[in-house]
Design a protein around this motif. Structure first.
Motif, short mmCIF file in Angstrom:
data_model
loop_
_atom_site.label_atom_id
_atom_site.label_comp_id
_atom_site.label_asym_id
_atom_site.label_seq_id
_atom_site.Cartn_x
_atom_site.Cartn_y
_atom_site.Cartn_z
N LEU A 174 25.85 45.91 34.92
CA LEU A 174 26.09 45.13 36.14
C LEU A 174 26.79 43.81 35.83
CD1 LEU A 174 22.93 45.72 38.35
CD2 LEU A 174 25.22 46.60 38.67
N VAL A 175 26.42 43.19 34.72
CA VAL A 175 27.10 41.94 34.34
C VAL A 175 28.58 42.21 34.08
CG1 VAL A 175 27.26 40.18 32.55
CG2 VAL A 175 25.03 40.82 33.45
N LEU A 176 28.87 43.32 33.41
CA LEU A 176 30.27 43.66 33.15
C LEU A 176 31.02 43.95 34.45
CD1 LEU A 176 32.52 44.30 31.13
CD2 LEU A 176 31.63 46.64 31.01
N ILE A 177 30.40 44.69 35.36
CA ILE A 177 31.04 45.03 36.62
C ILE A 177 31.29 43.78 37.46
CG2 ILE A 177 30.73 46.24 38.81
CD1 ILE A 177 29.26 48.42 37.28
N GLU A 178 30.29 42.91 37.55
CA GLU A 178 30.44 41.69 38.34
C GLU A 178 31.47 40.75 37.73
OE1 GLU A 178 29.22 40.95 41.24
OE2 GLU A 178 28.13 42.85 41.38
N THR A 179 31.55 40.73 36.40
CA THR A 179 32.55 39.88 35.74
C THR A 179 33.96 40.38 36.04
OG1 THR A 179 30.99 39.38 33.96
CG2 THR A 179 33.31 38.94 33.54
N VAL A 180 34.15 41.71 35.97
CA VAL A 180 35.46 42.28 36.28
C VAL A 180 35.83 42.03 37.74
CG1 VAL A 180 36.75 44.44 36.46
CG2 VAL A 180 35.30 44.01 34.48
N SER A 181 34.85 42.20 38.65
CA SER A 181 35.13 41.96 40.07
C SER A 181 35.46 40.49 40.33
CB SER A 181 33.93 42.38 40.91
OG SER A 181 32.81 41.57 40.62
N LEU A 182 34.87 39.59 39.54
CA LEU A 182 35.18 38.17 39.69
C LEU A 182 36.58 37.86 39.19
CD1 LEU A 182 34.13 35.30 40.39
CD2 LEU A 182 33.32 35.14 38.03
N LEU A 183 36.96 38.45 38.06
CA LEU A 183 38.27 38.17 37.48
C LEU A 183 39.40 38.84 38.25
CD1 LEU A 183 37.44 38.51 33.68
CD2 LEU A 183 37.63 36.41 35.02
N ILE A 184 39.07 39.87 39.01
CA ILE A 184 40.12 40.60 39.73
C ILE A 184 40.43 39.96 41.08
CG2 ILE A 184 38.84 42.26 41.16
CD1 ILE A 184 40.60 44.46 40.00
N ARG A 185 39.65 38.99 41.48
CA ARG A 185 39.86 38.36 42.79
C ARG A 185 41.24 37.74 42.94
NH1 ARG A 185 34.10 35.36 44.32
NH2 ARG A 185 32.98 37.27 44.90
N PRO A 186 41.72 36.91 41.99
CA PRO A 186 43.06 36.34 42.20
C PRO A 186 44.15 37.39 42.19
CG PRO A 186 42.25 35.87 39.99
CD PRO A 186 41.10 36.42 40.76
N ILE A 187 43.97 38.48 41.41
CA ILE A 187 44.96 39.55 41.41
C ILE A 187 45.01 40.22 42.78
CG2 ILE A 187 45.63 41.72 40.32
CD1 ILE A 187 44.22 40.81 37.81
N ALA A 188 43.81 40.43 43.37
CA ALA A 188 43.76 41.04 44.70
C ALA A 188 44.43 40.15 45.75
CB ALA A 188 42.32 41.33 45.09
N LEU A 189 44.23 38.83 45.62
CA LEU A 189 44.86 37.91 46.57
C LEU A 189 46.39 37.99 46.49
CD1 LEU A 189 42.66 34.69 46.23
CD2 LEU A 189 42.83 36.18 48.22
N GLY A 190 46.91 37.93 45.27
CA GLY A 190 48.36 37.95 45.12
C GLY A 190 48.98 39.28 45.48
N VAL A 191 48.35 40.38 45.05
CA VAL A 191 48.91 41.71 45.32
C VAL A 191 48.85 42.02 46.82
CG1 VAL A 191 48.55 44.17 44.94
CG2 VAL A 191 48.43 42.58 43.02
N ARG A 192 47.78 41.63 47.48
CA ARG A 192 47.65 41.89 48.93
C ARG A 192 48.79 41.22 49.69
NH1 ARG A 192 43.21 39.81 49.52
NH2 ARG A 192 41.83 41.62 49.52
N LEU A 193 49.04 39.96 49.40
CA LEU A 193 50.09 39.23 50.10
C LEU A 193 51.47 39.82 49.79
CD1 LEU A 193 50.86 36.84 51.90
CD2 LEU A 193 50.87 35.39 49.86
N THR A 194 51.71 40.14 48.51
CA THR A 194 53.00 40.69 48.12
C THR A 194 53.24 42.06 48.73
OG1 THR A 194 52.85 39.49 46.02
CG2 THR A 194 54.45 41.28 46.16
N ALA A 195 52.23 42.92 48.67
CA ALA A 195 52.40 44.30 49.14
C ALA A 195 52.64 44.36 50.64
CB ALA A 195 51.17 45.13 48.77
N ASN A 196 51.90 43.58 51.41
CA ASN A 196 52.06 43.62 52.87
C ASN A 196 53.44 43.13 53.29
OD1 ASN A 196 49.41 44.32 54.47
ND2 ASN A 196 48.77 43.17 52.67
N LEU A 197 53.91 42.04 52.70
CA LEU A 197 55.22 41.51 53.08
C LEU A 197 56.34 42.42 52.58
CD1 LEU A 197 54.68 37.69 52.48
CD2 LEU A 197 54.65 38.94 54.63
N THR A 198 56.20 42.94 51.36
CA THR A 198 57.24 43.81 50.82
C THR A 198 57.36 45.10 51.62
OG1 THR A 198 56.84 42.92 48.60
CG2 THR A 198 58.02 45.01 48.75
#
Length: 226
Positions: free
Chosen positions: A141-165
């Motif tokens: 669970l620590v590993l999963i929560e750490t990955v989910s925490l680190l993936i947040r900025p990637i999700a923010l950037g990819v979401r904005l890029t993908a929708n506009l593109t």
């Protein structure tokens, strides 16, 4: 032929100067040319909208986080201007570049993490392990929560890029089809043109909504750390 549709997302150059520079200066120039002491209907409506937007953005945050209101509002307005800039003819949308969106997402996300580690480190680190977790599941669970925490900025950037593109690419496809079949299939071309006009209005809404979602998620991340 398919690759030509993606040329619209390349950074254009004029006389060796990338147009992304004046595009990024566009929000700043609009702020500098605004006369704050001039009271008219336009400024009154603008102030009312800014106040309503600020209240809506800060609604999920505690009183301690209200001091970040100016930063969130500035980022929100800048994203709106950059997103809608690409809807004008012969212009360029800077926020279709993943590198630029990540430059917005990573520092803002890192700010929320550092605020939590500074103010309440125990509670911030406690998010990595839910309360009552069985002992054998703790490492996973620590590993999963750490990955989910680190993936947040990637999700923010990819979401904005993908929708506009995706929206801009669809508009490019429909407009190309209209120009191609205008002389041979006039009725179909007119129907496609009406669809293109409706899609343009939808893209305007997407540009506003994606800027709001980007900032709203940042406020939720900040709420977890204050």
């Amino acid at each position: 032929m398919a690759m030509n549709f993606f040329d619209q997302f390349d950074i254009p150059y004029i006389l060796g100067t990338p147009l992304v520079i004046p595009a990024l200066l566009f929000p700043v120039l609009m702020c500098l040319t605004t006369n704050r002491f001039l009271k008219n209907r336009h400024m009154t409506i603008q102030s009312w909208l800014l106040n309503k937007t600020t209240k809506q953005l800060l609604e999920p945050i505690n009183t301690i986080g209200h001091k970040w209101a100016s930063m969130f509002l500035t980022l929100f307005l800048m994203l709106i201007l950059l997103n809608t800039l690409g809807l004008l003819p012969y212009t360029f949308t800077p926020t279709t570049q993943l590198s630029m969106n990540m430059a917005f997402a990573i520092p803002a996300w890192l700010m929320t993490i550092l605020v939590g580690l500074r103010n309440q480190p125990t509670s911030s680190l406690g998010h990595l392990l839910p309360e009552g977790t069985p002992t054998p599941l703790i490492p996973m669970l620590v590993l999963i929560e750490t990955v989910s925490l680190l993936i947040r900025p990637i999700a923010l950037g990819v979401r904005l890029t993908a929708n506009l593109t995706a929206g801009h690419l669809l508009m490019q496809l429909i407009s190309t089809a209209v120009l191609t079949i205008m002389s041979s299939m006039t009725t179909t071309a007119m129907m496609a043109l009406i669809t293109l006009m409706l899609l343009t209005g939808l893209e305007m809404a997407v540009a506003l909504i994606q800027a709001y979602v980007f900032v709203l998620l940042l406020t939720l991340y900040l709420q977890e750390n204050i």
